[in-house]
Scaffold this active site. Structure first.
Site, PDB file in Angstrom:
ATOM      1  N   GLU A 281       1.557   6.031 -12.583  1.00 54.92           N
ATOM      2  CA  GLU A 281       1.047   6.879 -11.711  1.00 54.92           C
ATOM      3  C   GLU A 281       0.326   6.819 -10.677  1.00 54.92           C
ATOM      4  OE1 GLU A 281       2.482  10.638 -14.610  1.00 54.92           O
ATOM      5  OE2 GLU A 281       0.395   9.777 -15.078  1.00 54.92           O
TER       6      GLU A 281
ATOM      7  N   VAL B 169     -22.552  13.504 -29.794  1.00 55.15           N
ATOM      8  CA  VAL B 169     -22.694  13.193 -31.332  1.00 55.15           C
ATOM      9  C   VAL B 169     -23.093  11.950 -31.662  1.00 55.15           C
ATOM     10  CG1 VAL B 169     -21.727  13.559 -33.661  1.00 55.15           C
ATOM     11  CG2 VAL B 169     -21.273  15.241 -31.863  1.00 55.15           C
TER      12      VAL B 169
ATOM     13  N   GLY C  61     -15.973  17.495 -29.811  1.00 51.45           N
ATOM     14  CA  GLY C  61     -14.786  17.179 -28.802  1.00 51.45           C
ATOM     15  C   GLY C  61     -14.354  18.371 -28.282  1.00 51.45           C
TER      16      GLY C  61
ATOM     17  N   ASP D 298      -6.536  10.989 -30.908  1.00 55.77           N
ATOM     18  CA  ASP D 298      -6.564   9.464 -30.395  1.00 55.77           C
ATOM     19  C   ASP D 298      -7.533   8.583 -31.349  1.00 55.77           C
ATOM     20  OD1 ASP D 298      -4.906  10.165 -28.121  1.00 55.77           O
ATOM     21  OD2 ASP D 298      -6.499   9.606 -26.794  1.00 55.77           O
TER      22      ASP D 298
ATOM     23  N   ALA E 195      -1.075  13.779 -26.167  1.00 51.77           N
ATOM     24  CA  ALA E 195      -1.923  15.093 -26.422  1.00 51.77           C
ATOM     25  C   ALA E 195      -1.262  15.797 -27.420  1.00 51.77           C
ATOM     26  CB  ALA E 195      -1.644  15.666 -24.851  1.00 51.77           C
TER      27      ALA E 195
ATOM     28  N   GLY F  60     -11.658  18.030 -26.035  1.00 49.48           N
ATOM     29  CA  GLY F  60     -10.441  17.485 -25.364  1.00 49.48           C
ATOM     30  C   GLY F  60      -9.443  18.211 -26.106  1.00 49.48           C
ATOM     31  N   PHE F  61      -8.142  17.891 -26.229  1.00 51.71           N
ATOM     32  CA  PHE F  61      -7.014  18.547 -26.739  1.00 51.71           C
ATOM     33  C   PHE F  61      -7.133  18.706 -28.040  1.00 51.71           C
ATOM     34  CE2 PHE F  61      -5.001  16.546 -22.941  1.00 51.71           C
ATOM     35  CZ  PHE F  61      -4.260  17.676 -22.327  1.00 51.71           C
ATOM     36  N   GLY F  62      -7.789  17.816 -29.029  1.00 51.55           N
ATOM     37  CA  GLY F  62      -7.947  18.179 -30.264  1.00 51.55           C
ATOM     38  C   GLY F  62      -8.729  19.398 -30.237  1.00 51.55           C
TER      39      GLY F  62
END
Ligand code: FAD
Length: 483
Positions: free
Chosen positions: A181, A86, A18, A319, A330, A20-22
């Site tokens: 939003e 993956v 990944g 997540d 996040a 992303g943030f992680g």
């Protein structure tokens, strides 16, 4: 075709799944560790999901919120980036299998950080996705941008009032931060940005509906901020409908059901799904091999130190995990990934394990429209312009890359100080590409030659070039006059 990722240094191999943030923060936290990091992700970018709604509504470009991971990690010499989806994690052999366009890659690891995030959940009604795209990827945001701006274009051409109304009705499902939003921005688009652009229709007639089965807007922000957000949205012309569950979605609208069981049809061409999340299927895949629990949202239960049941060499963060009711935000992913990276480094240095992972809540915020937001920091609740300024500062700090911050600031000035939107381009492919790809059995892989097939084509092309040259050199081309 298969391929094994070669080891480059002989050092401890950390595979990160990944970007992303992680994934990104985990890889970066290993910068000084004596390890070899391989990040495998199915996109080439790191996505700043909190600003996806601004790409969908033409405020920011996709590049501003999704820098190439390869560029972000270019200076980190112990890290490399591999593109791949993956498909298997072999916990016994410690090998990750990934695929891209029919090419399979095996990457062995000594330690593994799994940060594959979550996707959209339609609560068992996946067919809703055809007509109500989610908000999880750049593709989603661009498709929605095309659908939103496209709806105004089609309304300008529509023949009947009924058709105009259907095209100018926008329904956002899910009154969490993303839904709020999105609804706020579509309303602002209609009320400010597009108000002078059309001749037959009045863009300000657009109807924006925010729907949720729950009885509150923004439940994690508490009742008071939820109510303030609802009032603020309504002031901006958004219809907030709570306690209504979507039971059907089609091309021309959707059906909602009230608690009483009464159903109502809403005619609306453009629907946005911002209602639920489902953790990456890799969570279930790991659970099946270990017996770890998985909750209804597909999140896997992990040990207090974020390791996988029976596998201290595997960390799962962000997540994907179910631990202590941690929210899917996040900071949970960032802090978890940093914790995992530190633990790997500590082990290599022979240091004692850290205390169990503890999430430090830095607060939450959501924008309602320009100059208006809500923020919850500890017990402090902030609304309006101050909250919006806080939102601006936090998002500028966390946007990755200096150039992205500068251009985002410029685009925010265009939108919030002026009335324009810098990114209104929408193409037919953005709107219909997803559905076209879904009709192919193997997706994009059906559109490219399988690895190896190209060699035969190359041979053919080379032979053809040799023959072309021979014909020219031997004067065998064309008809000779007099012959
Ligand atoms: C529209 C939206 C708005 C949000 N707004 C906020 C906000 O305002 N504040 C906040 O704190 N949080 C917000 N969030 C939540 C936040 O973005 C997530 O909590 C955070 O991204 C989780 O990080 P992660 O690393 O677990 O997953 P992600 O950031 O989702 O990263 C997952 C990564 O894994 C990759 N991946 C997935 N499956 C595979 C696979 N099989 N093979 C290879 N790679 C794979 C993906 O491509 C991606 O790179 C928002 C989320 C969304 C969708």
């Amino acid at each position: 075709m298969t391929h094994e990722t070669p080891q480059t240094t002989g050092r401890h191999r950390v595979v990160v799944i990944g970007s992303g943030f992680g994934g990104l923060f985990g890889a970066k936290a290993l910068k000084r560790a004596d390890v070899e990091v391989t990040m495998i992700a199915k996109t080439t970018h790191h996505l700043f999901q909190p600003l996806l709604y601004q790409v969908a509504t033409g405020i920011l470009s996709q590049g501003e919120i999704a820098p190439p991971t390869r560029e972000v990690l270019a200076d980190q010499k112990n890290a490399r980036v591999l593109l791949g989806d993956v498909t298997n994690i072999d916990l016994e052999r410690r090998v990750v299998t990934s695929q891209v366009l029919g090419r399979e890659t095996f990457t062995p690891y000594d330690s593994l950080i799994v940060a594959a995030g979550a996707g959209q959940s339609y609560f068992g009604n996946d067919h809703f996705a055809v007509h109500a795209p989610g908000m999880k990827s750049i593709d989603d945001a661009l498709e929605l941008r095309g659908r939103i701006f496209g709806a105004f274009e089609l309304a300008e051409l529509a023949e009947t009032e009924e058709e105009i109304e259907r095209l100018l009705t926008f329904v956002v499902v899910g009154a969490g931060p993303t839904g709020v939003e999105m609804a706020g921005q579509i309303a602002e688009l209609a009320q400010r940005t597009l108000k002078h652009d059309f001749r037959r229709i009045n863009a300000r007639d657009a109807r924006v509906i925010l729907l949720d089965a729950a009885n509150q807007v923004l439940p994690p922000f508490g009742a008071k901020l939820g109510e303030a957000t609802k009032r603020s949205l309504e002031k901006r012309g958004v219809e907030v409908r709570l306690g209504e569950m979507v039971v059907d979605v089609d091309e021309r609208g959707l059906t909602v059901q009230q608690k009483s069981g009464e159903q109502e049809r809403i005619e609306a061409v453009t629907k946005v799904w911002a209602a639920g999340v489902q953790a990456s299927p890799l969570g279930k895949h790991l659970a099946e091999q270990t017996g770890a629990p998985v909750d209804r949202a597909g999140r896997i239960g992990v040990n207090p130190d974020l390791t996988l049941l029976g596998h201290p060499e595997v960390f799962v963060v962000g997540d994907m995990i179910a631990l202590d009711n941690l929210p899917g935000v996040a900071q949970v992913a960032i802090q978890g990934a940093k914790y995992a990276a530190k633990e790997i480094d500590n082990r290599l240095k022979g240091k004692a394990p850290q205390k169990p992972f503890k999430y430090f809540d830095k607060g939450s915020m959501a924008t309602i429209s320009r100059f208006s937001a809500v923020a919850l920091v500890g017990k402090i609740r902030i609304t309006g312009f101050i909250a919006w300024l806080m939102w601006l500062a936090v998002h500028l700090i966390y946007l990755t890359g200096f150039k992205n911050r500068v251009t985002a600031l410029l685009h925010w000035a265009v939108t919030f100080l002026g009335t324009g939107r810098a990114e209104r381009v929408a193409t037919e492919q953005q709107i219909f590409g997803r559905q076209a790809l879904e009709r192919l059995e193997h997706g994009a892989a059906d559109l490219v030659s399988a690895p190896g097939e190209l060699d035969a084509m190359r041979e053919r092309l080379e032979a053809q070039a040799v023959e072309e040259a021979r014909l020219t050199d031997s004067g065998e081309r064309g008809v000779k006059v007099g012959s």
